[in-house]
Write a protein that holds these residues in place. Sequence first.
Motif, PDB file in Angstrom:
ATOM      1  N   TYR A  24      13.337  -4.922  -9.889  1.00  0.00           N
ATOM      2  CA  TYR A  24      12.342  -4.192  -9.133  1.00  0.00           C
ATOM      3  C   TYR A  24      12.500  -4.501  -7.648  1.00  0.00           C
ATOM      4  O   TYR A  24      13.101  -5.502  -7.274  1.00  0.00           O
ATOM      5  CB  TYR A  24      10.911  -4.482  -9.621  1.00  0.00           C
ATOM      6  N   ASP A  26      10.740  -5.388  -4.182  1.00  0.00           N
ATOM      7  CA  ASP A  26       9.498  -5.892  -3.590  1.00  0.00           C
ATOM      8  C   ASP A  26       9.791  -6.453  -2.194  1.00  0.00           C
ATOM      9  O   ASP A  26      10.906  -6.347  -1.690  1.00  0.00           O
ATOM     10  CB  ASP A  26       8.800  -6.907  -4.502  1.00  0.00           C
ATOM     11  N   ASP A  69       4.911   2.739  -4.645  1.00  0.00           N
ATOM     12  CA  ASP A  69       4.244   1.775  -5.533  1.00  0.00           C
ATOM     13  C   ASP A  69       2.934   2.355  -6.045  1.00  0.00           C
ATOM     14  O   ASP A  69       1.850   2.038  -5.556  1.00  0.00           O
ATOM     15  CB  ASP A  69       3.995   0.464  -4.790  1.00  0.00           C
ATOM     16  N   ASP A  71       1.160   2.038  -8.846  1.00  0.00           N
ATOM     17  CA  ASP A  71       0.118   1.215  -9.468  1.00  0.00           C
ATOM     18  C   ASP A  71      -0.320   0.054  -8.568  1.00  0.00           C
ATOM     19  O   ASP A  71      -1.177  -0.739  -8.944  1.00  0.00           O
ATOM     20  CB  ASP A  71       0.558   0.699 -10.852  1.00  0.00           C
ATOM     21  N   ASP A  73       1.024  -2.738  -7.592  1.00  0.00           N
ATOM     22  CA  ASP A  73       1.272  -4.136  -7.977  1.00  0.00           C
ATOM     23  C   ASP A  73       2.280  -4.831  -7.056  1.00  0.00           C
ATOM     24  O   ASP A  73       2.761  -5.921  -7.371  1.00  0.00           O
ATOM     25  CB  ASP A  73       1.717  -4.233  -9.444  1.00  0.00           C
ATOM     26  N   GLN A  74       2.586  -4.184  -5.925  1.00  0.00           N
ATOM     27  CA  GLN A  74       3.511  -4.755  -4.935  1.00  0.00           C
ATOM     28  C   GLN A  74       4.943  -4.857  -5.462  1.00  0.00           C
ATOM     29  O   GLN A  74       5.745  -5.660  -4.965  1.00  0.00           O
ATOM     30  CB  GLN A  74       3.033  -6.138  -4.437  1.00  0.00           C
ATOM     31  N   ARG A  75       5.245  -4.062  -6.466  1.00  0.00           N
ATOM     32  CA  ARG A  75       6.613  -3.954  -6.970  1.00  0.00           C
ATOM     33  C   ARG A  75       6.925  -2.482  -7.173  1.00  0.00           C
ATOM     34  O   ARG A  75       6.080  -1.744  -7.688  1.00  0.00           O
ATOM     35  CB  ARG A  75       6.755  -4.628  -8.333  1.00  0.00           C
ATOM     36  N   THR A  77       9.137  -0.340  -9.384  1.00  0.00           N
ATOM     37  CA  THR A  77      10.039  -0.331 -10.532  1.00  0.00           C
ATOM     38  C   THR A  77      11.037   0.814 -10.369  1.00  0.00           C
ATOM     39  O   THR A  77      10.882   1.688  -9.515  1.00  0.00           O
ATOM     40  CB  THR A  77       9.265  -0.081 -11.842  1.00  0.00           C
ATOM     41  N   GLU A  80       9.212   4.044 -10.724  1.00  0.00           N
ATOM     42  CA  GLU A  80       8.461   4.406  -9.514  1.00  0.00           C
ATOM     43  C   GLU A  80       9.404   4.874  -8.416  1.00  0.00           C
ATOM     44  O   GLU A  80       9.085   5.779  -7.643  1.00  0.00           O
ATOM     45  CB  GLU A  80       7.643   3.203  -9.027  1.00  0.00           C
TER      46      GLU A  80
END
Length: 168
Positions: A24, A26, A69, A71, A73-75, A77, A80
């Motif tokens: 992912y 970040d 991002d 959702d 969550d600071q990642r 994927t 995404e």
Amino acid sequence: MVTSEYERRIAARFAGFDQDGNGYIDREDFMAAAKALLAEFGTAARSDKGQALYVGAEAFWQGMAGIADRDGDQRITREEFVNGAVKRLRDNPDRFAEIARPFLHAALAVAGGDAGVGVDDTSRVLRVLGVDGDLAAQAAAQLDTDGDGRIDEEEIVSAFARYFTVPE
Ligand code: CA
Ligand code: CA
């Protein structure tokens, strides 16, 4: 499943951002890219150019997170990235250029100077950012669209926007 050329190119873009290869994207990946660039060119993190590069990397990450991002969550994927970043950036390449510009501006300053960077140094920048060696040299040569042997900010920003706004 048949992997299309389009999907292969998307995977390569994702891998370029996912510097540490943990699956992912970040903030750490952007900080790692900045750190690697400073190491490659022997620039201190605490110098003005080093600080500007970290500020640019943070802005690049925030911009990408804002787009992709979903959702929160600071990642980012891979899903995404494909469904958020790639599609939205393709619809609006100028937006990507503006997100990436402070980082690219600072990277050029680290690699060369405000007047632009030579083709070889640009190739080094691309290699540090995860582009394969031969490809990096080719890409750097192609970036010099006006053939003066130097890459300026507009050339690198528009090339990045083209690279990441992958046509289907
Ligand atoms: Ca990562
Ligand atoms: Ca996410």
